[in-house]
Design a protein around this motif. Structure first.
Motif, short mmCIF file in Angstrom:
data_model
loop_
_atom_site.label_atom_id
_atom_site.label_comp_id
_atom_site.label_asym_id
_atom_site.label_seq_id
_atom_site.Cartn_x
_atom_site.Cartn_y
_atom_site.Cartn_z
N ASP A 1 44.34 11.55 73.30
CA ASP A 1 43.88 12.86 72.85
C ASP A 1 44.82 13.32 71.73
O ASP A 1 45.83 13.98 71.98
N SER A 2 44.49 12.96 70.52
CA SER A 2 45.36 13.27 69.37
C SER A 2 45.51 14.76 69.14
O SER A 2 46.58 15.23 68.76
N ALA A 3 44.44 15.51 69.35
CA ALA A 3 44.51 16.96 69.15
C ALA A 3 45.52 17.59 70.11
O ALA A 3 46.29 18.47 69.72
N ALA A 4 45.53 17.14 71.35
CA ALA A 4 46.50 17.66 72.32
C ALA A 4 47.92 17.27 71.92
O ALA A 4 48.86 18.05 72.09
N LEU A 5 48.08 16.06 71.39
CA LEU A 5 49.40 15.61 70.94
C LEU A 5 49.89 16.50 69.80
O LEU A 5 51.05 16.91 69.78
N VAL A 6 49.00 16.83 68.87
CA VAL A 6 49.36 17.72 67.76
C VAL A 6 49.79 19.07 68.31
O VAL A 6 50.84 19.62 67.93
N ARG A 7 49.00 19.63 69.23
CA ARG A 7 49.33 20.95 69.80
C ARG A 7 50.68 20.94 70.51
O ARG A 7 51.37 21.96 70.54
N SER A 8 51.07 19.80 71.06
CA SER A 8 52.34 19.72 71.79
C SER A 8 53.55 19.72 70.87
O SER A 8 54.67 19.91 71.33
N VAL A 9 53.33 19.53 69.58
CA VAL A 9 54.44 19.35 68.64
C VAL A 9 54.54 20.46 67.60
O VAL A 9 55.63 20.92 67.28
N VAL A 10 53.43 20.90 67.05
CA VAL A 10 53.46 21.83 65.93
C VAL A 10 54.00 23.19 66.37
O VAL A 10 53.58 23.74 67.39
N ARG A 11 54.93 23.70 65.56
CA ARG A 11 55.60 24.98 65.82
C ARG A 11 55.18 25.99 64.75
O ARG A 11 54.74 25.60 63.67
N PRO A 12 55.32 27.28 65.02
CA PRO A 12 54.91 28.29 64.03
C PRO A 12 55.59 28.14 62.67
O PRO A 12 55.00 28.47 61.64
N ALA A 13 56.80 27.63 62.62
CA ALA A 13 57.54 27.50 61.35
C ALA A 13 57.16 26.25 60.57
O ALA A 13 57.60 26.06 59.44
N GLY B 1 55.14 23.75 58.26
CA GLY B 1 54.18 23.86 57.17
C GLY B 1 53.34 22.60 57.04
O GLY B 1 52.41 22.56 56.23
N ALA B 2 53.67 21.58 57.83
CA ALA B 2 52.92 20.32 57.74
C ALA B 2 53.10 19.53 59.03
O ALA B 2 54.12 19.66 59.71
N TYR B 3 52.10 18.75 59.32
CA TYR B 3 52.27 17.72 60.33
C TYR B 3 51.53 16.48 59.85
O TYR B 3 50.54 16.56 59.13
N VAL B 4 52.07 15.33 60.24
CA VAL B 4 51.44 14.06 59.93
C VAL B 4 51.01 13.46 61.26
O VAL B 4 51.82 13.34 62.19
N LEU B 5 49.75 13.10 61.34
CA LEU B 5 49.20 12.41 62.51
C LEU B 5 48.86 10.99 62.08
O LEU B 5 48.04 10.78 61.19
N PHE B 6 49.52 10.03 62.70
CA PHE B 6 49.20 8.64 62.45
C PHE B 6 48.50 8.10 63.68
O PHE B 6 48.97 8.29 64.81
N GLU B 7 47.38 7.43 63.48
CA GLU B 7 46.70 6.73 64.56
C GLU B 7 46.54 5.27 64.16
O GLU B 7 45.97 4.98 63.10
N GLY B 8 47.05 4.40 64.99
CA GLY B 8 46.81 2.98 64.80
C GLY B 8 45.58 2.62 65.61
O GLY B 8 45.45 3.02 66.77
N ALA C 1 49.21 6.93 68.78
CA ALA C 1 49.18 8.15 67.97
C ALA C 1 50.61 8.68 67.88
O ALA C 1 51.33 8.70 68.88
N ILE C 2 50.98 9.07 66.68
CA ILE C 2 52.30 9.65 66.42
C ILE C 2 52.08 10.93 65.64
O ILE C 2 51.31 10.95 64.67
N VAL C 3 52.77 11.99 66.04
CA VAL C 3 52.72 13.25 65.31
C VAL C 3 54.15 13.64 64.94
O VAL C 3 55.04 13.61 65.78
N CYS C 4 54.33 13.98 63.68
CA CYS C 4 55.60 14.49 63.19
C CYS C 4 55.32 15.80 62.46
O CYS C 4 54.54 15.82 61.50
N ALA C 5 55.94 16.87 62.92
CA ALA C 5 55.73 18.20 62.34
C ALA C 5 57.03 18.69 61.74
O ALA C 5 58.11 18.48 62.29
N SER C 6 56.91 19.37 60.60
CA SER C 6 58.10 19.79 59.87
C SER C 6 57.76 21.00 59.00
O SER C 6 56.60 21.20 58.64
N PRO C 7 58.79 21.78 58.63
CA PRO C 7 58.54 22.85 57.68
C PRO C 7 58.01 22.34 56.33
O PRO C 7 57.31 23.05 55.63
#
Length: 139
Positions: free
Chosen positions: A10-22, A24-31, A91-97
């Protein structure tokens, strides 16, 4: 949170578990399982891992990435079991300002997982099946 699952990712749930209010971007990689490897047709893949060791190594890799990119939040999940062409295997999610760090962290994460985490796969195709070990280099 486990780094491994037998269920569809569930990539959407993985994104929600990582992204913070601060952030400005997240990268979702799916192999995903592709229909070929090294000139051979692939119909399905079975993934296996020695979970105590694989969980520990995934945590180590995530820590390494966090150490290299302190402002980046990371999460990853790898699917185990039987997958067919088109199924997401990781699936890998990396979120950053900022986007540059999110891209760089995500690339480091997948590269290190492929290099060090003990995950094995058995590829099946019309010519039979073949085990492919984690020690082998893959793209």
């Amino acid at each position: 949170m486990s780094f491994f699952t037998n269920a569809p990712i569930d990539s959407a749930a993985l994104v929600r578990s990582v992204v913070r209010p601060a952030d400005g971007a997240y990268v979702l990689f799916e192999g995903v399982v592709r229909d070929h490897n090294e000139g051979k047709q692939v119909e399905s893949i079975d993934y296996e891992a020695y979970l105590p060791m694989a969980e520990k190594e995934m945590a180590r890799v995530a820590g390494e990435v966090r150490g290299a990119f302190p402002d980046v939040a990371v999460a990853a999940v790898h699917r185990l079991g039987h997958l067919v062409v088109g199924d997401a295997s990781i699936a890998i999610v990396c979120a950053s300002p900022h986007r540059a760090e999110a891209f760089d962290a995500c690339r480091l994460m997948i590269d290190r997982i492929k290099q060090t985490v003990p995950i094995w796969k058995k590829e099946r195709g019309p010519d039979g099946e073949e085990w492919v070990g984690w020690q082998c280099k893959h793209d």
